[in-house]
Design an enzyme around this catalytic site. Structure first.
Site, PDB file in Angstrom:
ATOM      1  N   ASP A 118       0.957  -1.137   0.011  1.00  0.00           N
ATOM      2  CA  ASP A 118       0.042   0.019  -0.034  1.00  0.00           C
ATOM      3  C   ASP A 118       0.964   1.148  -0.066  1.00  0.00           C
ATOM      4  OD1 ASP A 118      -2.156   1.436   0.033  1.00  0.00           O
ATOM      5  OD2 ASP A 118      -2.855   0.735   2.186  1.00  0.00           O
ATOM      6  N   ASP A 166      -7.565   4.515  -3.943  1.00  0.00           N
ATOM      7  CA  ASP A 166      -8.351   4.918  -2.833  1.00  0.00           C
ATOM      8  C   ASP A 166      -9.654   5.724  -3.572  1.00  0.00           C
ATOM      9  OD1 ASP A 166      -6.982   3.607  -1.166  1.00  0.00           O
ATOM     10  OD2 ASP A 166      -6.253   5.437   0.093  1.00  0.00           O
TER      11      ASP A 166
END
Ligand SMILES: *[C@@H]1O[C@H](CO)[C@@H](O)[C@H](O)[C@H]1NC(C)=O
Ligand SMILES: *[C@@H]1O[C@H](CO)[C@@H](O)[C@H](O)[C@H]1NC(C)=O
Ligand SMILES: *[C@@H]1O[C@H](CO)[C@@H](O)[C@H](O)[C@H]1NC(C)=O
Ligand SMILES: *[C@@H]1O[C@H](CO)[C@@H](O)[C@H](O)[C@H]1NC(C)=O
Ligand SMILES: *[C@@H]1O[C@H](CO)[C@@H](O)[C@H](O)[C@H]1NC(C)=O
Ligand SMILES: *[C@@H]1O[C@H](CO)[C@@H](O)[C@H](O)[C@H]1NC(C)=O
Ligand SMILES: *[C@@H]1O[C@H](CO)[C@@H](O)[C@H](O)[C@H]1NC(C)=O
Ligand SMILES: *[C@@H]1O[C@H](CO)[C@@H](O)[C@H](O)[C@H]1NC(C)=O
Ligand SMILES: *[C@@H]1O[C@H](CO)[C@@H](O)[C@H](O)[C@H]1NC(C)=O
Length: 746
Positions: free
Chosen positions: A422, A514
């Site tokens: 991430d 996101d």
């Protein structure tokens, strides 16, 4: 110059993978007319080499010659082509000062400079030589008089690295496909200007295909810009020591041929493990071992298959520990073993590149130069929740090895073998603002990102390498641990928020970042995925349901609200027809004022559970089809998600115009593999949906399209309105359903 077809056929028989060409591109690679051409005039040198099949590699530099070992994302030699295993290096056998006209030929592609005795014209022009011998212009340098030179350099810093601007002519009808991932609803990027800066959900990548029939790779790790103006295409690089690009061609409309040749120079994907083709489950966040075991038992209870269970961030004691907090995860091997036993699923854990000074690894990494720094002095690259952090330096092989050894000890050896990298975008943590969670944070960049220093150079000169090198760290580690070779079938995977040219060569999925949980964002992801596919990065996925709430939409991401439940079902059903079917999100709910509410298939209301379950089951039912599609991608670069121009530009005269203006049919519909036409519903409250059915090859007078849910057949070349109640995504198939389900499609 005629292609030496007899010799070429003989040579191609010796080249691995050459059989894969049969289905897509036409003739095998031909022998080039020379090893390369060096044009040295004034301060500048330009080197043009035949490269791969029907391609050239061009390098240019002012004054100081490159060392020849600059960062490159290209295979030298390419996987397929006339090279026969020999690297090109910096070789050439033809020279000029630019005052002579020079022609170079590699198969179907021709490069010509004009020369001239009075005012030298050193512009390069590239043509495709058609079967009848005529030449079609692909790209020529943009060189009107009284303008910047098409190859333009500036020195803005104290060192010898330069800023470069290269420009080519275009026209308003040219169509540009690829360029990585943006959130712009465009499959045709003509007219767009794209910053080569990585952010959460933006993966700008200077690699594209043109409808003129060429593929282009700007082989640079530097930040910069791509501009696709009506008459000029321009790419800039903020700091480089050499400009390096590849252009290659295929017959007009042969996009599979372009992808095959592009992937032969940048990266061919391996095949993913079988388990990864199932349902991949994740949420922000499961907080401890007890919760994970409960989750596994619930999958069993609801009889829903699952192939991967993911542990998200803040599962560590400190950032940069790269291990689970033993207080919350007392027995990791036991947990992984139980998850496997109960559900059959693999596990994945998140890691962030950030290392805080309280981490057990900080001092060692600092002392050994394994952390990145900044040009302006202190080591801060960003901050998170009040802690001071520095990112590990993915561009340093020693740092990659340290990271992997830590992951291996803390996870891999205990049964968690897949890694979610991430915040992998590089620079800071990939956000436009600081990660402190302030209420009034800055949402876009009013000033430059921190100019991070790496093993390989500055953020401006090598920052685009960061995510690629981070994917490489996990790839190398997993390869080492499983004793398998790069390119061979993957046993385990990483999941990355970013990537770059050719990173499809790694066992690594990329997800779209996101996203907000609203309808427009759902629609935007379709063109984002189609552009990633056209950039060669086929292992693409997303957060089904969107990741986070849109603060302006009250129901956004709230699993108790009917509006969100509807969006979730539409998004989840679409994810069945992506390369990887993955569920993730930071959900809200009414009973808890929190953002870590439930995100399991059974939490969206009793009436929706059977729908959600049916799509997960459908994904497993399509396993053989999905596997066949991945195998073909691995063999020849044949795209998995296929924008309509790929298959129908030459059989349907309407398609080209539709793609040019980015109509919804071309930005929101695509083929998933060769047989399934997928059109996600991207608006609320719909009971029916319009779908454009393209005219197929030999499709005239027949009805090649079958609606999956009714078996009604339709002719191509028309828009049809089909019933699309919440439980049905508009889905058509070509050929028999039996062939689709059995994967008998190539
Ligand atoms: C090109 O320039 C070279 C080097 O200056 C010279 O030797 C050659 O004669 C020139 N050729 C032409 C065609 O002008
Ligand atoms: C240089 O040659 C190209 C063709 O390769 C042509 O399009 C361009 O107009 C020429 N430039 C000048 C300044 O003559
Ligand atoms: C695990 O997390 C859940 C949810 O936050 C909490 O209720 C529970 O007490 C935790 N259990 C352990 C053993 O930490
Ligand atoms: C983990 O659980 C297994 C199985 O119950 C047990 O044998 C092992 O001792 C445990 N390890 C630790 C460190 O608690
Ligand atoms: C910040 O850290 C504190 C303790 O270190 C933790 O309790 C809190 O949940 C964290 N907040 C966020 C937003 O990460
Ligand atoms: C993998 O092994 C090679 C050869 O031993 C080593 O050079 C490399 O650093 C290792 N990579 C990682 C990430 O551990
Ligand atoms: C289909 O038929 C129409 C009308 O006869 C013709 O114009 C068109 O070219 C045909 N298309 C294909 C793909 O054969
Ligand atoms: C295209 O799709 C978007 C989002 O789904 C929608 O808002 C818009 O109305 C559509 N446009 C057309 C022309 O259908
Ligand atoms: C459509 O055909 C398939 C077989 O190809 C069959 O399994 C399915 O039940 C049919 N659906 C309907 C609605 O008739």
């Amino acid at each position: 110059m005629k292609p030496l077809s007899v010799l070429a056929a003989f040579i191609s028989a010796l080249i691995p993978f050459s059989s894969a060409q049969s289905s897509s591109s036409g003739s095998p690679c031909s022998a080039p007319s020379s090893k390369g051409f060096r044009m040295k005039h004034g301060f500048e040198t330009v080197l043009v080499q035949p490269f791969g099949c029907d391609g050239f590699r061009v390098r240019a530099w002012p004054f100081k010659p490159p060392a020849g070992n600059e960062i490159s994302f290209l295979y030298d030699p390419p996987l397929e082509g006339f090279e026969n295993g020999k690297a090109h290096g910096m070789s050439f056998d033809t020279t000029s000062t630019g005052n002579t006209s020079v022609e170079l030929r590699n198969g179907k592609i021709l490069m010509r400079t004009i020369g001239g005795t009075y005012q030298y014209n050193t512009s390069l022009a590239f043509y495709r030589v058609e079967d009848d011998g005529s030449e079609s212009l692909l790209l020529n340098e943009y060189s009107p008089t009284k303008s910047k030179n098409p190859r333009y350099y500036e020195w803005n810093g104290p060192g010898s690295e330069f800023y470069a601007e290269f420009a080519w002519t275009s026209d308003p009808t040219e169509q540009i496909y690829g360029t990585g991932q943006q959130q712009d609803h465009m499959v045709n990027k003509k007219g767009q200007t794209i910053d080569l800066l990585n952010f959460n959900s933006y993966i700008p990548t200077p690699m594209f295909m043109s409808n003129r029939g060429y593929g282009f790779v700007w082989n640079s790790a530097a930040e910069g810009r791509m501009e696709f103006g009506p008459f000029r295409t321009r790419i800039t690089s903020d700091a480089s020591s050499v400009v390096d690009y590849v252009i290659l061609t295929a017959d007009k409309g042969d996009y599979d041929g372009l992808q095959q040749k592009l992937s032969a120079v940048t990266g061919r994907a391996p095949t993913p493990p079988d388990w990864s083709l199932g349902y991949l489950h994740s949420k922000l966040r499961y907080e401890n071992q007890t919760e994970i075991l409960l989750l596994a038992n619930n999958f069993k209870k609801y009889q829903i298959p699952v192939s991967l269970i993911v542990i998200d961030y803040q599962s560590w004691a400190h950032q940069g520990d790269w291990g689970l907090d033993p207080g919350l995860w007392p027995n990791v091997s036991y947990m992984a073993e139980q998850v496997k036993k109960i559900t059959g699923a693999e596990m994945m854990a998140s890691l962030w590149p950030s290392v805080e000074d309280a981490s057990e690894n900080y001092l060692y990494m600092q002392a050994n130069g394994l952390l990145s720094a900044t040009r302006s002095g202190p080591g801060t690259t960003d901050s998170w929740n009040g802690s001071y952090i520095r990112n590990y330096d993915a561009t340093n092989p020693e740092a990659r090895e340290f990271l992997w050894n830590t992951l291996k000890r803390n996870y891999f050896d205990k049964g968690i073998k897949n890694f979610w990298i991430d915040q992998a975008d590089g620079g800071a943590l990939g956000e436009a603002w600081e990660n402190n969670g302030q209420d009034s944070y800055i949402e876009s960049l009013p000033y430059a990102l921190p100019d991070v220093l790496y093993h390989t150079g500055t953020q401006k000169s090598t920052g685009k390498l960061y995510p690629w090198a981070h994917q490489q760290a996990i790839e190398e580690g997993q390869r080492n641990a499983t004793d398998t070779k790069p390119g061979s079938a993957c046993e385990y995977l990483s999941l990355s928020r970013s990537g770059y040219i050719g990173s499809q060569r790694f066992c690594s999925m990329i997800w779209s970042g996101d996203t907000t949980a609203v309808w427009n964002t759902l629609a935007l992801q379709v063109s984002a995925g189609l552009s990633m596919a056209a950039t060669g990065m086929g292992w693409w996925t997303l957060d089904a349901g969107g990741f986070q709430s849109d603060p302006t939409v009250s129901w956004s991401n709230n699993i108790d609200e009917p509006q969100y439940r509807e969006l979730y079902v539409r998004w989840q059903q679409w994810s069945t027809f992506l390369p990887f079917m993955r569920n993730h999100g930071s959900r809200a709910c009414n009973h808890l004022h929190a953002f870590t509410c439930d995100n399991e298939p059974w939490t969206y209301g009793a009436q929706n559970t059977p729908i959600i379950k049916s799509y997960i089951e459908m994904r497993y039912a399509l396993h053989d089809y999905v596997k066949a599609v991945f195998a073909q991608f691995s063999k020849s670069g044949r795209m998995i998600m296929r924008p309509l121009y790929m298959d129908f530009e030459t059989t349907d005269s309407k398609i080209s115009n539709m793609v040019r203006t980015n109509t919804n049919a071309t930005t929101q519909q695509y083929m998933f593999g060769p047989r399934l036409l997928v059109t996600p519903v991207t608006l609320p409250g719909k009971k029916e949906w319009d779908v454009y059915l393209p005219q197929t090859k030999n499709g005239n007078g027949t009805k090649p399209w079958t609606y999956w849910w009714t078996n009604q057949t339709y002719a191509g070349g028309q828009t049809v309105t089909v019933p699309a109640p919440l439980e049905h995504i508009p889905l058509f198939h070509l050929g028999s359903r039996g062939d689709v389900v059995s994967g008998n499609v190539f």
